[in-house]
Design a protein around this motif. Sequence first.
Motif, PDB file in Angstrom:
ATOM      1  N   ARG A  29       0.847  -1.192   0.000  1.00  0.00           N
ATOM      2  CA  ARG A  29       0.000   0.000   0.000  1.00  0.00           C
ATOM      3  C   ARG A  29       0.887   1.248   0.000  1.00  0.00           C
ATOM      4  N   GLY A  75      -2.959   6.589   1.512  1.00  0.00           N
ATOM      5  CA  GLY A  75      -2.445   5.378   2.159  1.00  0.00           C
ATOM      6  C   GLY A  75      -3.534   4.594   2.867  1.00  0.00           C
ATOM      7  N   LEU A  76      -4.780   4.735   2.428  1.00  0.00           N
ATOM      8  CA  LEU A  76      -5.882   4.028   3.084  1.00  0.00           C
ATOM      9  C   LEU A  76      -6.088   2.647   2.455  1.00  0.00           C
ATOM     10  N   ALA A 114     -10.057  13.050  12.267  1.00  0.00           N
ATOM     11  CA  ALA A 114      -9.113  11.985  12.590  1.00  0.00           C
ATOM     12  C   ALA A 114      -7.845  12.210  11.801  1.00  0.00           C
ATOM     13  N   GLU A 115      -6.749  11.802  12.369  1.00  0.00           N
ATOM     14  CA  GLU A 115      -5.507  11.875  11.632  1.00  0.00           C
ATOM     15  C   GLU A 115      -5.426  10.702  10.658  1.00  0.00           C
ATOM     16  N   LEU A 116      -4.618  10.910   9.624  1.00  0.00           N
ATOM     17  CA  LEU A 116      -4.448   9.867   8.618  1.00  0.00           C
ATOM     18  C   LEU A 116      -4.025   8.541   9.241  1.00  0.00           C
ATOM     19  N   LEU A 146      -7.002   6.677  10.284  1.00  0.00           N
ATOM     20  CA  LEU A 146      -7.816   6.229   9.149  1.00  0.00           C
ATOM     21  C   LEU A 146      -7.140   5.071   8.408  1.00  0.00           C
ATOM     22  N   GLN A 147      -5.808   5.086   8.423  1.00  0.00           N
ATOM     23  CA  GLN A 147      -5.075   4.041   7.714  1.00  0.00           C
ATOM     24  C   GLN A 147      -5.253   2.666   8.358  1.00  0.00           C
ATOM     25  N   SER A 202     -10.094  -0.008   8.996  1.00  0.00           N
ATOM     26  CA  SER A 202     -11.083  -0.847   8.320  1.00  0.00           C
ATOM     27  C   SER A 202     -11.037  -2.301   8.795  1.00  0.00           C
ATOM     28  N   GLY A 203      -9.848  -2.818   9.085  1.00  0.00           N
ATOM     29  CA  GLY A 203      -9.768  -4.185   9.607  1.00  0.00           C
ATOM     30  C   GLY A 203     -10.444  -4.329  10.958  1.00  0.00           C
TER      31      GLY A 203
END
Lengths: 613, 613
Positions: A246, A292-293, B151-153, B156-157, B160-161
Amino acid sequence: MTVKVKVLPLDKDLKLKIGANLRAALIESGVPLDSPCGGQGTCLKCKVQLSGISQKLTALEQEKLSAEELQDGWRLACQVTVEEPGEVRLPEMEVSRAKASFSLLGEEIALCPNVRRRHFELGKPTINDQRADWNRLAEYLETSDTGPVSAELSLLQEISGPLREWNFAGEAVLVGNAVAALEPPGSAKDMLGVALDIGTTTLAAGLVDLDTGKIVAIDAELNPQIAFGADVISRIMYTQDGSEKREKLQQELVRGLNRLLLRICRSAGKERERIFEATVVGNTTMLHSLLGLDTLHIALAPYVGVLNRAMYVPPGELGLQIHPRGRIHILSSIASFVGADTVAVILAARLHQTQVPKLAIDIGTNGEVMLATRDGVFTASTAAGPAFEGGRIKYGMRAVKGAISSFQAIPAVDYTVIGRSPARGICGSGLIDLVAELFRAGVLNSKGRMLLPSEVSASLPADLAGRVRVQDEGREFVIARDGEKEVALTQQDVRELQLAKGAIRAGIELLMKEAGVGVDDVQEVLLAGVFGNYINREKAVMLGLVPPFPLERIHFIGNGAMDGALRALINLEERRRADEIVAEVRHIELSGRPDFEDTFLRCLELGNERAAQ
Amino acid sequence: MTVKVKVLPLDKDLKLKIGANLRAALIESGVPLDSPCGGQGTCLKCKVQLSGISQKLTALEQEKLSAEELQDGWRLACQVTVEEPGEVRLPEMEVSRAKASFSLLGEEIALCPNVRRRHFELGKPTINDQRADWNRLAEYLETSDTGPVSAELSLLQEISGPLREWNFAGEAVLVGNAVAALEPPGSAKDMLGVALDIGTTTLAAGLVDLDTGKIVAIDAELNPQIAFGADVISRIMYTQDGSEKREKLQQELVRGLNRLLLRICRSAGKERERIFEATVVGNTTMLHSLLGLDTLHIALAPYVGVLNRAMYVPPGELGLQIHPRGRIHILSSIASFVGADTVAVILAARLHQTQVPKLAIDIGTNGEVMLATRDGVFTASTAAGPAFEGGRIKYGMRAVKGAISSFQAIPAVDYTVIGRSPARGICGSGLIDLVAELFRAGVLNSKGRMLLPSEVSASLPADLAGRVRVQDEGREFVIARDGEKEVALTQQDVRELQLAKGAIRAGIELLMKEAGVGVDDVQEVLLAGVFGNYINREKAVMLGLVPPFPLERIHFIGNGAMDGALRALINLEERRRADEIVAEVRHIELSGRPDFEDTFLRCLELGNERAAQ
């Protein structure tokens, strides 16, 4: 004294000063000529075709241009002095870039950017006024209509010396309410912004002077992620193995953007460090990749990404080489396959403000369909696949030198090749023409089957019938031959185009059904995307890519996504409007509809009932 | 069954369970005992003096404590089981730390911190609800009383998991409107905050459980910058050579803070990474140094720093090892020599809300004087110099083992030494006692001149007279002798103390004059600063450090700055109040007043007119 110069194929009339340098005058007028050497005559990128304007060839032109080019009127714009009226024709590549700016410039946008310059003259510190440096400056800048201003530590760490050197006066560059830079009084250093459109295939940048609102340059570059897959799904799959992959894709993308920024700034004689804000649009996957998501769940039902909201990011977090205290504004997306690029098209085409039904289609790997009515904007994404960009087509290629870009079968086979070179392959517009014309001529039936000479009617011209042959992989239609490198359209290519065309057409049909809008109700059909500009409208209707709209209602709007990104860069009200659009739009997930499959199957057929009448 | 235990010298009564571990019970009750080993009996830091409570010595205590210590009732709190009522006396060092929490705990503060935990249960994504993960979560968290959440990156990175793993339910830790952490549903991991007081000499930290508002631990550590100069001016001069030296001091400070955080967290069985917010107070120079700001102009007239405003800084920018998405809130300062520590004292002592005149003095290298009236708070800073902290005093030392901390001359010379050890030097409270007592006895005259036996009245006890002698550098008074290491007070020491005392007293006089407040009007006199707690009130008045206030109006408030920082940590309303205080306070720059010099010269004299009556 000025003379009239027409710019083709933009069909734009300029008044240029006699004695002016043509390259400089074109750029000044907003025609973005690629010229990385800055007019030194070394890069040879500013080649244009003249008629009139100047008769004198420079020694450099005589050396650098071929006899054939000179014969055809090719010149180097940087070497030309304007002398008389005439026409200048831009090379095809420039056209697509220029479109973006011109469709935008068609409507003036009020200059109201997020980046502003503020002059300040502070009272000097005395024993009776002991306010700290930043307090003093901030209180000056905080007027009734701004909120509290802020500054990053890196700025605060370096202000006390300069403020004293400048006698507590100077210029502040604000990005939003953050002071990004302080400069000596009277400094008029550039205050730039950049609009970025991150496509799966192409990265586009529009550089804007935020003091004037003028577009300084527009440029594009291949997305370096192409090496990791041509479409978003293959890139998503690539990153599935872990976060290093990623990061790898993110780095590649940022490297490409930095290269693009470097080139666009060099060609305009500007510095990247003077870019204080970037507005970014792109499809949802590309925006995820930039940030980078994790994109995995974009590709898995029910197709849910991490972030569709607008977001401000400091450049340092992404490694984007603009001013380190500048900001990156990512515009919001609508859904996993309807990104901020679509929002930007809606914004640029004013679809959200329409009083009459309008349809817009952004043709690419994902064909986004927008239908605007008085009651709001409906959107859908269609999995068109890469056929329009040359993917999965035997001789498919992008619209560069050597690509067959248009084709006709009747009365005789004729086609044009980009760059006046021998044909090497077929690009999207050529593919549409080929299938539409071969269908019209009877070489293809409405199911898309390619007919052998024995199967077709006797009225088919022999030249056409003789080009269909059977190879190991199946039937194919030979376009280029007679000593040229062979280029052919295969039966499988036709199937691929049918899938692409069927997907888009089904999207259009279903949105119109959802909104209760008939073919005759649609007052305007807008084709967006760089590729969209080269589509032959008549043939698109003939093929059935769009319903049988009257041709005069079909318009090209160029790279509408870039237009929208530029709007959001130049005017904060437009930026807010983008968020409103996202909040109000009604996105229809086609795969969730029971009538999707039937419609799609029906739309695979070639032709258009009414057009066929 | 509980028994009553008195904690000295805090004079606090606790009810402790019979059978409880004393160390655990004290910490539980908010008495912050230093115990880095966590009660293992290895660090020997939790030594306390008992009377009653428990009669049984453990083998470990018999091994680790000396016969003399056991004789005097010293025990290790971690080894003691509560059995009967009694008294526990904390070692002197603990006292000063504990004061901070106790003066705060005197008034309950409503728990309303900037860090909050929010449970969430999101609808799962479906084909009919395709909101992106962050959109889904943010829309859930955005209630009518919060603004938009961010939110900071880095968060967010990685969401999702886990969101899918937890079935889209969990706990969010918010710092302000930023989601700093997401945790599994039902997670009750610590949510901590820390209040930091950055003094020129001492770094203090107060660790708070932000779920309960309870103070978990209070600890302190020497400021490692001491190696670069004992006072702020010498450190400012050190950094003048260039920004690397500025960075060096910043790094030293941050290293010290990280060490302090590590220790305070270890002793409390907590993790630094669970600290989500730090509130920071300190003098203006120390806050500049923490932020890496240029301090040069703090030291040069008209004494103007870079930043006195409150500021939020991400921990990563300073290298502070708390949660990487936590926040550091620097409180605002008033002026270059009246920092956020003074604001915190005003906040903690409620000076901004008083209806009657109150005076507060924070005694240190810079003595900050605050005078509160119904019409507002006046502040001034006085250049007391380092005498109170042992600086420029021949036998000066800080208040640690071996320091003479109190002294009396009449009827006979008597003094106490910290740590029951032979005298090694004199600390601030001892110095005040010495000069005050020698003045009262007639060894010093009101000008501060030390008198030889031949110059004093015959009524002076022989023991006193005999201690004054003339050395090469001048006269001196010998305190410790008779086989002990010699400790003396020199004529020069008296001069240094006069300068310090004169500066503070002049500040008091001028503020009272400015506010139109007389000695009798002042209803309360608050002495703040760790050192302030050890001053003998009677002797401070006798010396003339403060005007002749009735002794019962003089109170100690411990480390008021830490109190204020804790308040700002635990309650957002208090944090806002701190900004209001700064906006409203009237700071008087003493050096700018025409009457300053006369007043200062007059205040150099020893004694107090009314006290002498």
